[in-house]
Design an enzyme around this catalytic site. Structure first.
Site, PDB file in Angstrom:
ATOM      1  CE  LYS A 148       1.684  -7.693  -2.685  1.00 19.69           C
ATOM      2  NZ  LYS A 148       1.532  -7.056  -1.374  1.00 19.69           N
TER       3      LYS A 148
ATOM      4  CG  ASP B 152       2.477  -5.582   6.212  1.00 20.17           C
ATOM      5  OD1 ASP B 152       3.570  -6.185   6.283  1.00 20.17           O
ATOM      6  OD2 ASP B 152       1.462  -6.077   5.709  1.00 20.17           O
TER       7      ASP B 152
ATOM      8  CG  ASP C   4       6.518  -7.278  -1.424  1.00 18.13           C
ATOM      9  OD1 ASP C   4       5.913  -6.258  -1.046  1.00 18.13           O
ATOM     10  OD2 ASP C   4       6.189  -8.440  -1.081  1.00 18.13           O
TER      11      ASP C   4
ATOM     12  CB  CYS D 192      -1.020 -16.735  12.881  1.00 14.57           C
ATOM     13  SG  CYS D 192       0.459 -16.069  13.649  1.00 14.57           S
TER      14      CYS D 192
ATOM     15  CB  CYS E 174      -3.011  -4.647   6.534  1.00 16.86           C
ATOM     16  SG  CYS E 174      -2.427  -2.970   6.521  1.00 16.86           S
TER      17      CYS E 174
ATOM     18  N   GLY F 130       0.807  -1.217   0.000  1.00 14.97           N
ATOM     19  CA  GLY F 130       0.000   0.000   0.000  1.00 14.97           C
ATOM     20  C   GLY F 130       0.837   1.262   0.000  1.00 14.97           C
TER      21      GLY F 130
ATOM     22  CG  ASN G 274      -2.364  -7.650  -2.045  1.00 16.23           C
ATOM     23  OD1 ASN G 274      -1.609  -8.424  -2.602  1.00 16.23           O
ATOM     24  ND2 ASN G 274      -2.619  -7.727  -0.758  1.00 16.23           N
ATOM     25  CG  LEU G 275      -6.023  -6.015  -6.971  1.00 21.71           C
ATOM     26  CD1 LEU G 275      -6.782  -6.450  -8.218  1.00 21.71           C
ATOM     27  CD2 LEU G 275      -4.591  -5.675  -7.335  1.00 21.71           C
ATOM     28  CD  GLN G 276      -8.568  -1.643   0.776  1.00 26.14           C
ATOM     29  OE1 GLN G 276      -7.398  -2.010   0.769  1.00 26.14           O
ATOM     30  NE2 GLN G 276      -9.162  -1.176   1.857  1.00 26.14           N
ATOM     31  NE  ARG G 277      -3.653  -2.704   1.886  1.00 29.51           N
ATOM     32  CZ  ARG G 277      -4.180  -3.898   1.685  1.00 29.51           C
ATOM     33  NH1 ARG G 277      -5.356  -4.015   1.105  1.00 29.51           N
ATOM     34  NH2 ARG G 277      -3.538  -4.982   2.038  1.00 29.51           N
TER      35      ARG G 277
END
Ligand SMILES: [Zn+2]
Length: 375
Positions: free
Chosen positions: A85, A129, A61, A333, A186, A40, A69-72
Site C-alpha cells: 500500500k 484501524d 502502512d 486469528c 473492519c 479508508g 479494500n477498493l470499496q473505500r
C-alpha cells in the site's frame, strides 16, 4: 519557501482565500505530515493533503492492497491489488502532485521505531484501524509534542478529535482503557464505504487548519458522525489530570507496545506463542491439536496454516458443535484478539482447555514462516 510559477497556478484557489494566501500556502509547502495507515481514512486524507500542497507527506502502512479494500480506499485502483500500500499510494500521489515529496514507510509501527519515524514529521494523522496502534500513536505524539489528528470508524459511525500539545486532552484522556481484541475490526464488522471518506476528509481539513493557523481546531471536543441519521454531534472533553500520558504525573514516559492481553476473563485459556505452537505441531503430528482459524472466509482464503479449519468468529456460537468435545483446540486469528474471544466462547461451552495463538498469524509469519500470507 517561496512558490514557483507552477505552484502559484496549481494552488490558485488557496491563494485567493485571504485566510490562506501565499503565506499560508508557503506554510503548507514547508509542512511535514505523516499519515499512519493508508486505508479508508488515510486515502482521502492523503489525497487532499497532497492536492493541497503539503510539502512532505509520509505514508506508513505495512499491508498490501486487497480487492476488498477498493470499496473505500480510494487511493488505490484494481491495477494495484496485491501491491504494498505505501508504495502504490506514493505513486498515485506523485501523479497527483509532483511538486511535493512523498515518503513511503512500508513498516509496522512499533514502540521500537515510532520515535525514529515521528522525528521526521511536524504533525501526525491517525488513520489506523487497530486500537493498540492508536494508543501507541497517541502516547508518542504526547511524549514527542506533536499535534495529532485522530479519527476512527465503525459500521455507520465515525469520530474525530485533534490533539495539540499543551492545548487540550489527548486520546487517552477520552478513552483511558485499551481493550484491544474486544473491538471488532473492519474485516469483521463491515463499514459503509463512504464513511471513512467523510472522516478522512475532515482529518485533512484539521491538518490544513493547524498548519496555516486558520480557524478553530477540534481540540477539547470529540466530534461524532452518524451516517444513518446524517447527524454530527460534539462532546466537550477535558484534559484529565490523572491521564497516564498527558496528566500531571504521567506513568507512561516512553512509547510502548501494548502488553499481551490476558485479562481475568481469560482464566482457563492456554496461551501459545507461535514458536510453541510450531514445536507442538512438529513434535507429534499425529497428536496435533485441532487448529481453528476464526478469521473471515476471505482472510482465511488468502493464507492459513495447513490443516486449519475456518469458523469465522461471528459464526462460532452456532458452530461450536463442529468442535469435538474431547479434542483440545488452538484458536487463531490475525493478531490474537478475535481468537481470544473464541477461546472464551469455547470455555463457556465447556470445551476442554482451549488455547490461543498469541499475536496471531502475524506472529507466526514473523517467528515461524515468513511465507505465510496474512491479510
Ligand atoms: Zn491525556
Amino acid at each position: 519557501m517561496s512558490l514557483s510559477k507552477g505552484e502559484r497556478e496549481r494552488y490558485q484557489r488557496h491563494l485567493s482565500l485571504s485566510e490562506i494566501g501565499a503565506a499560508g500556502q508557503e506554510k503548507l509547502k514547508a509542512a511535514r505530515v505523516l499519515v499512519v495507515g493508508a486505508g479508508g481514512l488515510g486515502s482521502p486524507a492523503a489525497l487532499y493533503l497532497a492536492a493541497a500542497g503539503c510539502g512532505t507527506l509520509g505514508l506508513l502502512d505495512c499491508d498490501r492492497v486487497d480487492l476488498s479494500n477498493l470499496q473505500r480506499q480510494v487511493l488505490f485502483d484494481t491495477a494495484v491489488v496485491a501491491r504494498p500500500k505505501a508504495e502504490a499510494a506514493r505513486e498515485r500521489l506523485m501523479g497527483l502532485n509532483p511538486e511535493i515529496r512523498i515518503v513511503a514507510h512500508a513498516l509496522e509501527l512499533k514502540a521500537a521505531n515510532v520515535r525514529e519515524v515521528f522525528a521526521q514529521y511536524d504533525l501526525v494523522v491517525d488513520g489506523t484501524d487497530r486500537l493498540s496502534t492508536r494508543y501507541l500513536i497517541n502516547d508518542a505524539c504526547v511524549i514527542l509534542r506533536l499535534p495529532l489528528v485522530s479519527a476512527a470508524i465503525h459500521r455507520f459511525e465515525g469520530q474525530l478529535m485533534t490533539y495539540v500539545p499543551q492545548q487540550g486532552p489527548c486520546y487517552r484522556c477520552v478513552f483511558p482503557q485499551a481493550a484491544d481484541g474486544m473491538v471488532a475490526n473492519c474485516a469483521e464488522a463491515g463499514v459503509l464505504g463512504v464513511l471513512p471518506g467523510v472522516l478522512g476528509t475532515l482529518q485533512a481539513t484539521e491538518v490544513i487548519k493547524l498548519i496555516t493557523g486558520v480557524g478553530q481546531p477540534l481540540t477539547g471536543r470529540l466530534l461524532t458522525y452518524d451516517a444513518l441519521d446524517m447527524r454530527f454531534s460534539e462532546f466537550r472533553i477535558q484534559r484529565r489530570p490523572d491521564c497516564a500520558v498527558c496528566g500531571d504525573a504521567p506513568t507512561i514516559s516512553e512509547p510502548r507496545d501494548p502488553p499481551a492481553q490476558r485479562p481475568a476473563a481469560t482464566a482457563g485459556v492456554r496461551h501459545l506463542s507461535a514458536s510453541e505452537l510450531h514445536q507442538l505441531l512438529s513434535a507429534a503430528p499425529a497428536d496435533a491439536p485441532l487448529l481453528i482459524d476464526v478469521r473471515e472466509v476471505r482472510e482465511f482464503s488468502f493464507g492459513h496454516l495447513e490443516g486449519a479449519i475456518n469458523i469465522p468468529l461471528g459464526q462460532l456460537p452456532q458452530r461450536l458443535a463442529e468442535i469435538p468435545p474431547d479434542a483440545p483446540a488452538v484458536f487463531m486469528c490475525r493478531s490474537g484478539g478475535r481468537s481470544l474471544r473464541a477461546c472464551q466462547l469455547a470455555l463457556e461451552a465447556h470445551l476442554p482447555a482451549p488455547a490461543n495463538l498469541e499475536g496471531g498469524l502475524l506472529a507466526w509469519a514473523t517467528e515461524v514462516d515468513p511465507a505465510l500470507r496474512v491479510l
